[in-house]
Write a protein that holds these residues in place. Sequence first.
Motif, short mmCIF file in Angstrom:
data_model
loop_
_atom_site.label_atom_id
_atom_site.label_comp_id
_atom_site.label_asym_id
_atom_site.label_seq_id
_atom_site.Cartn_x
_atom_site.Cartn_y
_atom_site.Cartn_z
N ASP A 181 141.62 9.41 -7.54
CA ASP A 181 142.94 8.81 -7.73
C ASP A 181 142.96 7.88 -8.95
OD1 ASP A 181 141.48 6.67 -6.87
OD2 ASP A 181 142.68 6.25 -5.09
N ARG A 182 141.93 7.97 -9.82
CA ARG A 182 141.82 7.08 -10.96
C ARG A 182 142.11 7.80 -12.27
NH1 ARG A 182 139.62 2.29 -9.37
NH2 ARG A 182 140.97 1.58 -11.07
N VAL A 183 142.49 6.99 -13.27
CA VAL A 183 142.62 7.49 -14.64
C VAL A 183 141.37 7.04 -15.39
CG1 VAL A 183 143.99 7.47 -16.76
CG2 VAL A 183 145.13 7.28 -14.53
N ALA A 184 140.72 7.98 -16.07
CA ALA A 184 139.45 7.66 -16.74
C ALA A 184 139.30 8.50 -17.99
CB ALA A 184 138.28 7.92 -15.78
N VAL A 185 138.34 8.11 -18.82
CA VAL A 185 137.90 8.96 -19.92
C VAL A 185 136.47 9.38 -19.60
CG1 VAL A 185 137.20 6.93 -21.31
CG2 VAL A 185 137.49 9.17 -22.39
N LEU A 186 136.19 10.68 -19.68
CA LEU A 186 134.86 11.18 -19.42
C LEU A 186 134.09 11.22 -20.74
CD1 LEU A 186 135.61 14.16 -17.00
CD2 LEU A 186 135.59 11.70 -16.55
N VAL A 187 132.92 10.61 -20.75
CA VAL A 187 132.08 10.55 -21.93
C VAL A 187 130.64 10.87 -21.54
CG1 VAL A 187 133.49 8.92 -23.24
CG2 VAL A 187 131.84 8.05 -21.58
N LYS A 188 129.82 11.18 -22.54
CA LYS A 188 128.43 11.57 -22.31
C LYS A 188 127.53 10.34 -22.17
CE LYS A 188 127.41 16.10 -22.54
NZ LYS A 188 126.43 16.78 -21.65
N THR A 189 126.73 10.32 -21.11
CA THR A 189 125.72 9.28 -20.96
C THR A 189 124.42 9.75 -21.60
OG1 THR A 189 125.07 10.20 -18.82
CG2 THR A 189 126.69 8.41 -18.81
N GLY A 190 123.45 8.83 -21.66
CA GLY A 190 122.16 9.19 -22.22
C GLY A 190 121.27 9.91 -21.23
N SER A 191 121.53 9.71 -19.92
CA SER A 191 120.68 10.33 -18.90
C SER A 191 121.38 10.26 -17.56
CB SER A 191 119.33 9.62 -18.81
OG SER A 191 119.51 8.30 -18.30
N MET A 192 120.90 11.07 -16.61
CA MET A 192 121.44 11.02 -15.26
C MET A 192 121.11 9.69 -14.60
SD MET A 192 123.33 13.50 -14.36
CE MET A 192 123.34 13.21 -12.59
N ASP A 193 119.95 9.13 -14.93
CA ASP A 193 119.60 7.83 -14.36
C ASP A 193 120.62 6.77 -14.78
OD1 ASP A 193 117.37 8.81 -13.09
OD2 ASP A 193 115.95 8.18 -14.64
N GLU A 194 121.01 6.80 -16.04
CA GLU A 194 122.01 5.84 -16.52
C GLU A 194 123.33 6.05 -15.79
OE1 GLU A 194 124.24 4.44 -20.68
OE2 GLU A 194 123.23 6.39 -20.57
N LEU A 195 123.75 7.31 -15.66
CA LEU A 195 125.00 7.64 -14.99
C LEU A 195 125.00 7.10 -13.56
CD1 LEU A 195 126.74 11.13 -15.05
CD2 LEU A 195 126.54 9.83 -12.95
N LEU A 196 123.96 7.44 -12.81
CA LEU A 196 123.91 7.06 -11.40
C LEU A 196 123.84 5.54 -11.24
CD1 LEU A 196 121.53 9.85 -10.09
CD2 LEU A 196 124.01 9.71 -9.81
N HIS A 197 123.11 4.88 -12.12
CA HIS A 197 122.99 3.43 -12.04
C HIS A 197 124.36 2.77 -12.26
CE1 HIS A 197 121.43 -0.62 -12.52
NE2 HIS A 197 122.08 -0.71 -13.67
N LEU A 198 125.09 3.21 -13.27
CA LEU A 198 126.40 2.61 -13.56
C LEU A 198 127.39 2.84 -12.42
CD1 LEU A 198 126.72 3.54 -17.34
CD2 LEU A 198 126.43 1.25 -16.38
N VAL A 199 127.41 4.06 -11.89
CA VAL A 199 128.35 4.37 -10.81
C VAL A 199 128.02 3.57 -9.56
CG1 VAL A 199 129.13 6.20 -9.26
CG2 VAL A 199 128.92 6.66 -11.70
N GLU A 200 126.74 3.40 -9.30
CA GLU A 200 126.32 2.67 -8.09
C GLU A 200 126.57 1.17 -8.22
OE1 GLU A 200 122.27 1.86 -5.42
OE2 GLU A 200 122.29 3.42 -6.96
#
Length: 327
Positions: free
Chosen positions: A250-269
């Motif tokens: 239900d959110r508005v966002a911009v999807l961008v590339k992270t440097g790694s899956m670890d970075e992605l998961l850490h930020l989301v968590e």
Amino acid sequence: MVEPRPPCPKAKVAVFISGTGTNMAALLYASRLSDAPFEIVLVASNKQEAAGLALARLEGIETFSHAHQGHSREDHDAAMEAAAKQAGAQFILLAGYMRILSEDFVRRWEGRILNIHPSLLPKYKGLDTFARAIEAGESYAGTSAHLVTQELDAGEVLAQVRVAIAPGDTPETLAARVKLAEHQLYPRAVADYVSRGSDPKHLLARLRELALALPETYERESHGSPGFRVGTEKTGKFFAHFHDGHHGSDRVAVLVKTGSMDELLHLVETQPESYLKPAYYGASGWIGVVLDRPDLDWDHVEDWLAQSWQRCAPARLTKLHDVAEMF
């Protein structure tokens, strides 16, 4: 099925006045309509006897007054600002506030201070607008809602209303009619402006401006949504996607590339209000930077776009970019 987007919290505003506060009253009663996107958390004045303060108190609004006599402009602004922050204000609305704000104050609140001015800006900045318009033989006067900048009455005009000048009008008779127009215009302009942060059209327009400012970028639709690519038409890669409530979010966002899956998961968590893991994209390292939030920092979004561009651009562009960064 995607659930309807929940209503955004109302923007909290402080209103600064110096007198009767009729525009403040128009804002106050408009804020109590069921669909109003803002609420008044403070009415503040540089005059303790300002009549508008009594009205605000009658209506249960917190008030604050601080006489400007005997204080430097900076010290007086600091007291007003402290009261606004204490009340939780996110925006400041000037409504007949007869003080020029200090440069540092305006800089700190850039993009979050609005004013109502009795002319069709950029005409007739400053005082005596009605007398000047009549003397110039204008057919129309009017009123403008605008952003406040360090230059007097020079900020972006958000909305205007024209008011016809009648034969024989005096500054007083004309002012009375323009005041009615102000009471209609200002609440509407404020509502539209504070809603920008949740308006997908506005967010996309701002995102588009930032994305297309990067070297060799262009827009192309991706899965039915706007996307941004870098490189040639044949070999270019997407470095950003606009995400408006897709795939159950239900959110508005911009999807961008992270440097790694670890970075992605850490930020989301750790920052779930600022980031999301998009369905069907997350496994490829794409993260959603949430745009429809009150604390959004567009410089932060710009940094993410630049990083994502760097990860997706061809080597010939990134080498040039790295060299440019050295200087």
